[in-house]
Design a protein around this motif. Structure first.
Motif, PDB file in Angstrom:
ATOM      1  N   ASN A   1      30.926 -48.344   2.344  1.00  0.00           N
ATOM      2  CA  ASN A   1      31.307 -46.926   2.272  1.00  0.00           C
ATOM      3  C   ASN A   1      31.483 -46.291   3.646  1.00  0.00           C
ATOM      4  O   ASN A   1      31.818 -45.106   3.739  1.00  0.00           O
ATOM      5  CB  ASN A   1      30.253 -46.128   1.500  1.00  0.00           C
ATOM      6  N   ILE A   2      31.253 -47.060   4.720  1.00  0.00           N
ATOM      7  CA  ILE A   2      31.256 -46.499   6.072  1.00  0.00           C
ATOM      8  C   ILE A   2      32.422 -47.044   6.887  1.00  0.00           C
ATOM      9  O   ILE A   2      32.646 -48.254   6.952  1.00  0.00           O
ATOM     10  CB  ILE A   2      29.940 -46.826   6.809  1.00  0.00           C
TER      11      ILE A   2
ATOM     12  N   PHE B   1      32.709 -42.648   2.633  1.00  0.00           N
ATOM     13  CA  PHE B   1      33.324 -42.569   1.312  1.00  0.00           C
ATOM     14  C   PHE B   1      32.217 -42.655   0.261  1.00  0.00           C
ATOM     15  O   PHE B   1      31.295 -43.461   0.376  1.00  0.00           O
ATOM     16  CB  PHE B   1      34.323 -43.712   1.114  1.00  0.00           C
ATOM     17  N   GLU B   2      32.310 -41.818  -0.760  1.00  0.00           N
ATOM     18  CA  GLU B   2      31.298 -41.810  -1.804  1.00  0.00           C
ATOM     19  C   GLU B   2      31.306 -43.128  -2.568  1.00  0.00           C
ATOM     20  O   GLU B   2      32.361 -43.727  -2.803  1.00  0.00           O
ATOM     21  CB  GLU B   2      31.544 -40.650  -2.765  1.00  0.00           C
ATOM     22  N   SER B   3      30.126 -43.565  -3.004  1.00  0.00           N
ATOM     23  CA  SER B   3      30.026 -44.805  -3.773  1.00  0.00           C
ATOM     24  C   SER B   3      30.082 -44.556  -5.275  1.00  0.00           C
ATOM     25  O   SER B   3      30.324 -45.476  -6.047  1.00  0.00           O
ATOM     26  CB  SER B   3      28.713 -45.514  -3.446  1.00  0.00           C
ATOM     27  N   ASN B   4      29.822 -43.303  -5.681  1.00  0.00           N
ATOM     28  CA  ASN B   4      29.774 -42.945  -7.104  1.00  0.00           C
ATOM     29  C   ASN B   4      28.699 -43.729  -7.848  1.00  0.00           C
ATOM     30  O   ASN B   4      28.816 -43.982  -9.050  1.00  0.00           O
ATOM     31  CB  ASN B   4      31.137 -43.170  -7.770  1.00  0.00           C
ATOM     32  N   LYS B   5      27.668 -44.121  -7.125  1.00  0.00           N
ATOM     33  CA  LYS B   5      26.526 -44.795  -7.734  1.00  0.00           C
ATOM     34  C   LYS B   5      25.230 -44.083  -7.357  1.00  0.00           C
ATOM     35  O   LYS B   5      25.179 -43.307  -6.408  1.00  0.00           O
ATOM     36  CB  LYS B   5      26.460 -46.263  -7.302  1.00  0.00           C
TER      37      LYS B   5
ATOM     38  N   LYS C   1      24.709 -43.677 -20.713  1.00  0.00           N
ATOM     39  CA  LYS C   1      24.481 -44.605 -21.816  1.00  0.00           C
ATOM     40  C   LYS C   1      22.999 -44.806 -22.097  1.00  0.00           C
ATOM     41  O   LYS C   1      22.565 -44.793 -23.261  1.00  0.00           O
ATOM     42  CB  LYS C   1      25.154 -45.947 -21.519  1.00  0.00           C
ATOM     43  N   TYR C   2      22.203 -44.991 -21.030  1.00  0.00           N
ATOM     44  CA  TYR C   2      20.777 -45.271 -21.203  1.00  0.00           C
ATOM     45  C   TYR C   2      19.911 -44.027 -21.040  1.00  0.00           C
ATOM     46  O   TYR C   2      18.686 -44.111 -21.166  1.00  0.00           O
ATOM     47  CB  TYR C   2      20.328 -46.345 -20.197  1.00  0.00           C
ATOM     48  N   GLU C   3      20.552 -42.890 -20.755  1.00  0.00           N
ATOM     49  CA  GLU C   3      19.826 -41.627 -20.548  1.00  0.00           C
ATOM     50  C   GLU C   3      18.700 -41.815 -19.526  1.00  0.00           C
ATOM     51  O   GLU C   3      17.541 -41.471 -19.757  1.00  0.00           O
ATOM     52  CB  GLU C   3      19.261 -41.116 -21.882  1.00  0.00           C
ATOM     53  N   LEU C   4      19.070 -42.365 -18.384  1.00  0.00           N
ATOM     54  CA  LEU C   4      18.091 -42.678 -17.342  1.00  0.00           C
ATOM     55  C   LEU C   4      17.463 -41.405 -16.776  1.00  0.00           C
ATOM     56  O   LEU C   4      18.139 -40.392 -16.584  1.00  0.00           O
ATOM     57  CB  LEU C   4      18.774 -43.467 -16.218  1.00  0.00           C
ATOM     58  N   GLU C   5      16.180 -41.472 -16.515  1.00  0.00           N
ATOM     59  CA  GLU C   5      15.425 -40.304 -16.053  1.00  0.00           C
ATOM     60  C   GLU C   5      15.939 -39.827 -14.701  1.00  0.00           C
ATOM     61  O   GLU C   5      15.878 -40.555 -13.701  1.00  0.00           O
ATOM     62  CB  GLU C   5      13.935 -40.656 -15.961  1.00  0.00           C
ATOM     63  N   SER C   6      16.433 -38.584 -14.650  1.00  0.00           N
ATOM     64  CA  SER C   6      17.075 -38.044 -13.446  1.00  0.00           C
ATOM     65  C   SER C   6      16.107 -37.888 -12.281  1.00  0.00           C
ATOM     66  O   SER C   6      16.532 -37.901 -11.121  1.00  0.00           O
ATOM     67  CB  SER C   6      17.720 -36.692 -13.757  1.00  0.00           C
ATOM     68  N   GLU C   7      14.833 -37.758 -12.551  1.00  0.00           N
ATOM     69  CA  GLU C   7      13.834 -37.579 -11.493  1.00  0.00           C
ATOM     70  C   GLU C   7      13.813 -38.767 -10.531  1.00  0.00           C
ATOM     71  O   GLU C   7      13.433 -38.625  -9.357  1.00  0.00           O
ATOM     72  CB  GLU C   7      12.453 -37.402 -12.132  1.00  0.00           C
ATOM     73  N   PHE C   8      14.249 -39.916 -11.014  1.00  0.00           N
ATOM     74  CA  PHE C   8      14.158 -41.137 -10.201  1.00  0.00           C
ATOM     75  C   PHE C   8      15.540 -41.633  -9.758  1.00  0.00           C
ATOM     76  O   PHE C   8      15.681 -42.783  -9.340  1.00  0.00           O
ATOM     77  CB  PHE C   8      13.431 -42.227 -10.993  1.00  0.00           C
ATOM     78  N   LEU C   9      16.537 -40.769  -9.833  1.00  0.00           N
ATOM     79  CA  LEU C   9      17.888 -41.121  -9.403  1.00  0.00           C
ATOM     80  C   LEU C   9      18.199 -40.505  -8.052  1.00  0.00           C
ATOM     81  O   LEU C   9      17.929 -39.322  -7.815  1.00  0.00           O
ATOM     82  CB  LEU C   9      18.919 -40.649 -10.434  1.00  0.00           C
ATOM     83  N   ARG C  10      18.771 -41.297  -7.158  1.00  0.00           N
ATOM     84  CA  ARG C  10      19.165 -40.811  -5.839  1.00  0.00           C
ATOM     85  C   ARG C  10      20.601 -41.255  -5.554  1.00  0.00           C
ATOM     86  O   ARG C  10      20.949 -42.425  -5.795  1.00  0.00           O
ATOM     87  CB  ARG C  10      18.258 -41.385  -4.740  1.00  0.00           C
ATOM     88  N   PRO C  11      21.453 -40.375  -5.019  1.00  0.00           N
ATOM     89  CA  PRO C  11      22.792 -40.830  -4.596  1.00  0.00           C
ATOM     90  C   PRO C  11      22.640 -41.888  -3.512  1.00  0.00           C
ATOM     91  O   PRO C  11      21.777 -41.769  -2.636  1.00  0.00           O
ATOM     92  CB  PRO C  11      23.441 -39.551  -4.063  1.00  0.00           C
ATOM     93  N   VAL C  12      23.460 -42.930  -3.571  1.00  0.00           N
ATOM     94  CA  VAL C  12      23.264 -44.072  -2.680  1.00  0.00           C
ATOM     95  C   VAL C  12      24.571 -44.473  -2.018  1.00  0.00           C
ATOM     96  O   VAL C  12      25.658 -44.293  -2.578  1.00  0.00           O
ATOM     97  CB  VAL C  12      22.651 -45.262  -3.466  1.00  0.00           C
TER      98      VAL C  12
END
Length: 362
Positions: free
Chosen positions: A123-124, A130-134, A107-118
């Motif tokens: 989730n433990i 288990f993946e958080s999908n965030k 939606k916001y086209e967030l810059e992928s360079e600053f995205l990390r799977p978290v």
């Protein structure tokens, strides 16, 4: 004594003692406060020298035998902190703002360079993630605004909340940056994750270099010889959980947290002295005939162990029911008695233990 206390508390009762080298400690944890002036069975004599040598000057009046075991194992094996670093995950300053779903990214086209799977603490479970999908908006203090226009546009809705933080008001860091971003190196390579919220150890291995928030602890090896699957097995073991409980004394307390400094105090054998199969007490041979080769086998092992525990619990309840013992446990007065001594059936039902069926009992 203090109903709302979230950390171990104590009241020290002082009296004149002839010896300057010995200290008598009375543990009133399980005693009536009305007996303060009387002799209490849980009285232990400590050497003043030993107390001074205790880390943080902690007086081990809780699970004393376990504390003695911990001291012995530390001398024999060494400390957890000698082999592993234990660090808290990223403190975002606002999880809702800095952790985003795929929908928000698009939606916001967030810059992928600053995205990390978290990952989050929820989730433990033992041995499994288990993946958080965030994703985490990993924005350090040196990031220029010109590089993240879309992220800034997204964060604008949280700006008032983010600017209210003390560090931002004082100009220490920009409002759009993480509160405590942590060193990215701690998330690289295979490492163990420990759930922070709770009163015991719950661990799993992360092999995909996902970032974590502060509801998880990252456990990283200090040398290449460390086996993370073996470490996870030990962290989830009843032995290390019992040792951890003796250190923190927080079992069952509200708002308990697993803290890095307490994990580092645990005793841990050198990783090059034990293999995965040697570490696991094989009580599940029939269900797990194949050798345990990697961490991928551990969820199945844990599942088998949980199944066996549930089966034993059910058998115990059935036996208690037959013997007429309350299901909330065996009375302390009967502890250590033989099965024949424990028999408390209804009058006229069974003359000796386990010679009548449940139908007869009914």
């Amino acid at each position: 004594i203090f109903d709302d206390a979230v950390a171990p508390s104590a009241i020290l009762l002082c009296s004149q003692n002839k010896s300057k080298d010995e200290l008598l400690i009375r543990n009133l944890r399980n005693n009536d406060l009305g007996r303060l002036s009387q002799d209490v069975e849980d009285t232990v004599q400590f050497s003043v020298r030993d107390i001074r040598s205790e880390e943080d000057l902690v007086i081990p009046t809780y699970k004393i035998e376990t504390n003695e075991l911990l001291s012995t194992l530390r001398r024999r094996w060494g400390r957890f902190g000698d082999q592993f670093d234990v660090e808290q995950g990223v403190q975002t300053g606002g999880d809702e703002a800095f952790t985003v779903t795929e929908d928000k990214i698009e939606k916001y086209e967030l810059e992928s360079e600053f995205l990390r799977p978290v990952l989050f603490g929820s989730n433990i479970v033992p041995y499994k993630i288990f993946e958080s999908n965030k994703h985490l908006l990993y924005i350090e203090r040196n990031v220029e605004e010109s590089k993240i226009p879309n992220i800034l546009r997204y964060l604008e809705q949280y700006r008032g909340e983010l600017e209210s933080v003390s560090e931002v008001r004082k100009g220490i860091r920009p409002w759009y940056t993480l509160h405590r971003p942590r060193d990215p190196n701690m998330f690289e390579g295979d490492h163990a994750l420990l759930r922070q919220t709770g009163d015991t150890l719950i661990a799993a291995v992360d092999q995909h270099e996902r970032y974590t928030v502060d509801s998880l602890l990252c456990v990283s090896p200090k040398n290449d010889a460390a086996q993370m699957d073996l470490l996870t097995l030990l962290l989830n073991s009843s032995l290390l959980r019992e040792l951890y409980d003796s250190i923190t004394q927080e079992n069952g307390r509200v708002f308990s947290q697993v803290k890095p400094q307490n994990v580092k105090k645990l005793a841990l054998p050198p990783s090059d002295e034990m293999s995965l199969n040697q570490a696991y007490t094989v009580e599940v041979d029939e269900q797990m005939p194949e050798p345990i080769d990697s961490v991928s086998d551990l969820p199945q092992v844990y599942s088998v162990r949980e199944s066996l525990s549930a089966e034993r619990h059910s058998l115990n309840l059935n036996l208690f029911d037959y013997l007429g013992i309350p299901k909330d446990g065996l009375p302390d007065s009967l502890a250590g008695n033989t099965l024949a001594d424990l028999q408390m059936p209804a009058a006229g039902v069974a003359d000796t233990p386990l010679t009548k069926t449940t139908e007869d009992l009914d």
